[in-house]
Structure formats: C-alpha cells, structure tokens
Motif scaffolding. Sequence first.
Motif, PDB file in Angstrom:
ATOM      1  N   THR A  42     -55.703  78.525  19.752  1.00  5.60           N
ATOM      2  CA  THR A  42     -55.179  79.495  20.516  1.00  5.60           C
ATOM      3  C   THR A  42     -53.777  79.500  20.730  1.00  5.60           C
ATOM      4  O   THR A  42     -53.346  78.459  21.180  1.00  5.60           O
ATOM      5  CB  THR A  42     -56.031  79.260  21.794  1.00  5.60           C
ATOM      6  N   ARG A  43     -53.279  80.931  20.862  1.00  3.43           N
ATOM      7  CA  ARG A  43     -51.683  80.858  20.873  1.00  3.43           C
ATOM      8  C   ARG A  43     -51.564  81.663  22.198  1.00  3.43           C
ATOM      9  O   ARG A  43     -52.176  82.788  22.249  1.00  3.43           O
ATOM     10  CB  ARG A  43     -51.112  81.528  19.826  1.00  3.43           C
ATOM     11  N   PHE A  44     -50.725  81.411  23.154  1.00  7.21           N
ATOM     12  CA  PHE A  44     -50.213  82.188  24.189  1.00  7.21           C
ATOM     13  C   PHE A  44     -49.161  81.820  24.618  1.00  7.21           C
ATOM     14  O   PHE A  44     -48.583  80.888  24.345  1.00  7.21           O
ATOM     15  CB  PHE A  44     -51.392  82.067  25.295  1.00  7.21           C
ATOM     16  N   SER A  45     -48.621  82.924  25.489  1.00  4.96           N
ATOM     17  CA  SER A  45     -47.265  82.954  26.085  1.00  4.96           C
ATOM     18  C   SER A  45     -47.580  83.383  27.381  1.00  4.96           C
ATOM     19  O   SER A  45     -48.267  84.177  28.025  1.00  4.96           O
ATOM     20  CB  SER A  45     -46.208  83.676  25.507  1.00  4.96           C
ATOM     21  N   GLU A  48     -46.854  86.494  28.865  1.00  5.22           N
ATOM     22  CA  GLU A  48     -47.902  87.599  28.399  1.00  5.22           C
ATOM     23  C   GLU A  48     -49.052  87.856  29.429  1.00  5.22           C
ATOM     24  O   GLU A  48     -49.509  86.474  29.580  1.00  5.22           O
ATOM     25  CB  GLU A  48     -48.494  87.579  26.889  1.00  5.22           C
ATOM     26  N   GLU A  51     -55.063  88.452  27.709  1.00  5.44           N
ATOM     27  CA  GLU A  51     -56.203  87.198  27.488  1.00  5.44           C
ATOM     28  C   GLU A  51     -56.096  86.908  26.093  1.00  5.44           C
ATOM     29  O   GLU A  51     -55.854  87.454  25.021  1.00  5.44           O
ATOM     30  CB  GLU A  51     -57.570  87.394  27.643  1.00  5.44           C
ATOM     31  N   PRO A  52     -55.792  85.325  25.831  1.00  6.00           N
ATOM     32  CA  PRO A  52     -55.313  84.813  24.537  1.00  6.00           C
ATOM     33  C   PRO A  52     -56.700  84.843  23.701  1.00  6.00           C
ATOM     34  O   PRO A  52     -57.656  84.848  24.348  1.00  6.00           O
ATOM     35  CB  PRO A  52     -54.694  83.442  24.680  1.00  6.00           C
ATOM     36  N   GLY A 183     -52.403  76.177  30.302  1.00  9.29           N
ATOM     37  CA  GLY A 183     -52.243  77.650  31.068  1.00  9.29           C
ATOM     38  C   GLY A 183     -52.275  77.399  32.300  1.00  9.29           C
ATOM     39  O   GLY A 183     -50.872  77.478  33.009  1.00  9.29           O
TER      40      GLY A 183
END
Length: 269
Positions: A42-45, A48, A51-52, A183
């Motif tokens: 899972t990649r997220f920033s 942003e 929803e990742p 998160g």
Amino acid sequence: MSREKFSSLLSFLFTFAFLILDPDPIFTETIPSRPNELILITRFSKQEKKEPETLAIGSLEFRKQTFSPASTFKIYLTLSLLENHIVSLDEKQKCADKHIPNSPRDLDLREALFYSSNEYFEKVFSELGKEKLDRTLLRIGYIPKTKKGKAEPWWIDLDGLKHGGRIRLKPDEIHSHWVRIFGDGYSYPKEIVSDWKKSLFWSECKERAANVYGKTGSWEKSFWFQGALVQGENDYVIYTVLDRDPAASRTRTIQRFYELVGCTVPSLE
C-alpha cells in the motif's frame, strides 16, 4: 487453466494495472512472484485525500485464509505497554532468548522488537495484564467483541503471548492494521505514536533517502515481515510479506522485503 496459473495471471494483470496508475520507481521494477508467497503493498501520501489502494502479488488464495499473526502481534502489545506507561524506550531488560545473538544480553524496547524477544515481553507483561491489553486491542479493532462488549477469548497462556494466542486474521487484516500505524496512528496522542514508531525502527535506507520500520513473525509454518518505507513525513510504502514455502525462514522474509524496496539489509546480529 489450472488454479495456480489463473492466480498467477490475475496477479500479473493486477500488477500491470497498478503500475500504469502509479509510476513510482519502487513499483516500475518487475516484482516476480514466488511459490507460496503473498505480498501486499500500500502506497499513500498524507497530502492526498484519496483512499490508498493495495496491490497483491503472488499466492492470492492466502487472502481468503486466516493465519496466526505470529510475533507481529507484539506490535500491538507494544502499543498497550506504551499507552499504559509500562515501559519506556530506553528501559532495558536482561533476556536470554536462545535465538538472539550474544544472549543473554540487555535489550531495550526497540531491540526486543527487532530480535522478537519473547522473554522481554513476558517480563514486562506482568505489570500490564490481560485486561489492559484487551482494552487496547478492542479500541483498535484488532480482536472482535462479544455481545457483552468484552473481548472474544483469544488468551491461551503467557507463552501464547508471543504469537497472539488463538487470534487468527486474514493477511489483509494484518496488513491494514500495519498501514494504520503510519496513516492515522489509530488517533492516539502524537507522543505515543512517535514512541511506537521509534520502537519499530529497523534501518536507514540511503538508497531511497528513507527510513525503514518493520516487524518479523513466524508461527505455524508462516513467516511474516511487515515493513514500511517512509520518505519524509508524508510518503509511505507499506509492505506485508507472508511466506509459507517449505524453504521459508525469518532471514529469507527479511531479505525479500529489502530486495523489494531496494535497500541494504541491516546487520541482523
């Protein structure tokens, strides 16, 4: 088409679609699947709001099965210890686990997690107790509630603490809990989340200008490595590797993660 070939084809198509949508260098390299291995990414920033998405590679049939979290359970045991002010980052315990190099030796919390010391957590658990641990596990949704609002029975004995007793979760559940740490931190106070992450630190990754956080686990022929590649304060790539091959081992799973992220494996001594 056999079930195994269909699973591999589905994994390839999902990976291909994911790579088109996300050109990050970590994903543009080919990720070959291995027999009896599942990788969740899972990649997220935090910048942003979307929803990742989670990429799954390898033995997708494992996603429908439940497994012991093994020593990844100690991640959440650690949270309860920190939440209840039972341990501090620099407090040390003398431990004699046979699998730890140069044992017996003094271990702080980070070292106890890094080496997955069973003795360390057995020693500090006496002050925490099951009731406080249950409250933490229920708060973060790690274990289900009974109709009376209590934790469903998972406890076996003190020895079972090292692998989470009767708890059985799907890989996606184990992965999603790991993702949430980086998160929203389960909405815990910043000080607790900061100490929690410090205890889970594994190594610096100069190749990616990032830090690596992680936890191993092995039980019932399942070998886990949960890793997080953190670049700055906003960009995260979160991995869960489950290896159930006859050739699986703790070291092999660690090496697999570092191979995936393109970082140098730290000394395991």
